[in-house]
Write an enzyme that holds these catalytic residues in place. Structure first.
Site, mmCIF file in Angstrom:
data_model
loop_
_atom_site.group_PDB
_atom_site.id
_atom_site.type_symbol
_atom_site.label_atom_id
_atom_site.label_comp_id
_atom_site.label_asym_id
_atom_site.label_seq_id
_atom_site.Cartn_x
_atom_site.Cartn_y
_atom_site.Cartn_z
ATOM 1 N N TYR A 154 32.074 43.902 42.458
ATOM 2 C CA TYR A 154 32.060 42.446 42.207
ATOM 3 C C TYR A 154 31.264 42.132 40.942
ATOM 4 C CZ TYR A 154 31.000 37.505 42.574
ATOM 5 O OH TYR A 154 30.851 36.163 42.287
ATOM 6 N N LYS A 158 32.449 40.354 37.320
ATOM 7 C CA LYS A 158 31.861 39.140 36.731
ATOM 8 C C LYS A 158 31.254 39.444 35.356
ATOM 9 C CE LYS A 158 33.221 36.283 39.823
ATOM 10 N NZ LYS A 158 34.118 35.148 39.553
#
Ligand SMILES: NC(=O)c1ccc[n+]([C@@H]2O[C@H](COP(=O)([O-])OP(=O)(O)OC[C@H]3O[C@@H](n4cnc5c(N)ncnc54)[C@H](OP(=O)(O)O)[C@@H]3O)[C@@H](O)[C@H]2O)c1
Length: 265
Positions: A154, A158
């Protein structure tokens, strides 16, 4: 499902509007008089009803935006109507150690947060460039500024999004198309439950309300700012992340995202 009539009103596309930050972004758009096309994996009846009460037209689309089929469906739903604002917000996390995760789940995080997001931005962005008009808001994260121990994939997605947004903005600097990246910190949404992070320190800790985060992002988009970190605590964390060695950041992230860590807080 109602459809958007061509009208004098501006049109915003908001992805991930079934809950959390995206739902609040859609409401911000409606408050500022944008008609809406909202898209998510689940039905978005509550968001649509709340936006319609504000007097704008709302079209909903249920699609998995991790797939080309989902992005195709969104583009088809527009029926050629120009998009004034694209709020590419759909995304999800995935907790636990990388080697313990199912690869299908890993792939879905990457395909949603990166591949599907870029596919949509490229298709809508090309027509904005052609018309020399438009605003793009991408939901990145301060997670992109630090290696995400126990949420490694994750945070990697990002980091990609945060970086990509600055680059695309610069590529478009001689046009009237602006690109803004919204970098929230921990926000009180369904994110932590869905990423199986509720038993972590960050999952159990204090979070910012999504209304505040969305307002910050929407205003930055309207002002054509490059990037905005939501909340002063997160602004401090972002500044510190820029001057802290990656190894130290990875160890700090372990403390906040380690499974079972909520019990130590
Ligand atoms: N909450 C935080 O602490 C935080 C911090 C920084 C950044 N962010 C980012 O903020 C954005 C919004 O998350 P949130 O916190 O508001 O969480 P949320 O309440 O879980 O909302 C996520 C939204 O994205 C949609 N979505 C996820 N995967 C999708 C897919 N493959 N196709 C279509 N829609 C999809 C969800 O729709 P469905 O429900 O239909 O799947 C939902 O509407 C994400 O990009 C997230 O990474 C969150």
């Amino acid at each position: 499902m109602n459809t958007i009539d061509s009208s004098a009103r501006r049109l915003a596309v908001v992805t991930g509007a079934s809950s959390g930050i995206g739902q609040e972004l859609a409401l911000e758009c409606a408050r500022h008089g944008y008609d809406l096309l909202i898209a998510a994996d689940r039905p978005q009846d509550d968001t649509a009803a709340a936006c319609r009460e504000l007097g704008v037209q709302v079209q909903t689309l249920q699609a998995d935006l991790a797939t080309s089929i989902g992005v195709d469906a969104l583009i088809a739903e527009l029926r050629g109507r120009p998009v004034d604002a694209l709020l590419a917000n759909a995304g999800h996390g995935l907790g636990h150690a990388f080697l313990d995760q199912e690869f299908e789940s890993v792939r879905h995080v990457i395909d949603t947060n990166v591949t599907g997001t870029l596919d949509l931005i490229q298709r809508v962005g090309r027509s904005m460039r052609e018309r020399n008009s438009g605003k793009i808001l991408i939901t990145g994260s301060i997670a992109g500024l630090m290696p995400g121990t126990f949420q490694a994939v994750y945070n990697g997605t990002k980091a990609f999004i945060d970086s990509f947004a600055y680059a695309l903005r610069n590529e478009l600097k001689d046009t009237e198309v602006s690109v803004t990246v919204l970098m929230p910190g921990p926000t009180d949404t369904e994110f932590f439950r869905r990423a199986e992070l509720t038993d972590t320190k960050v999952g159990a800790g204090k979070k910012q309300p999504p209304q505040e985060v969305a307002k910050t992002g929407f205003e930055a988009m309207e002002d054509g700012e490059s990037a905005v970190v939501a909340g002063w605590k997160n602004k401090v964390q972002a500044l510190l992340a820029n001057v802290t060695p990656a190894e130290v950041l990875a160890e700090q992230h372990r403390k906040t995202a380690e499974p079972g860590g909520a019990q130590d807080s």
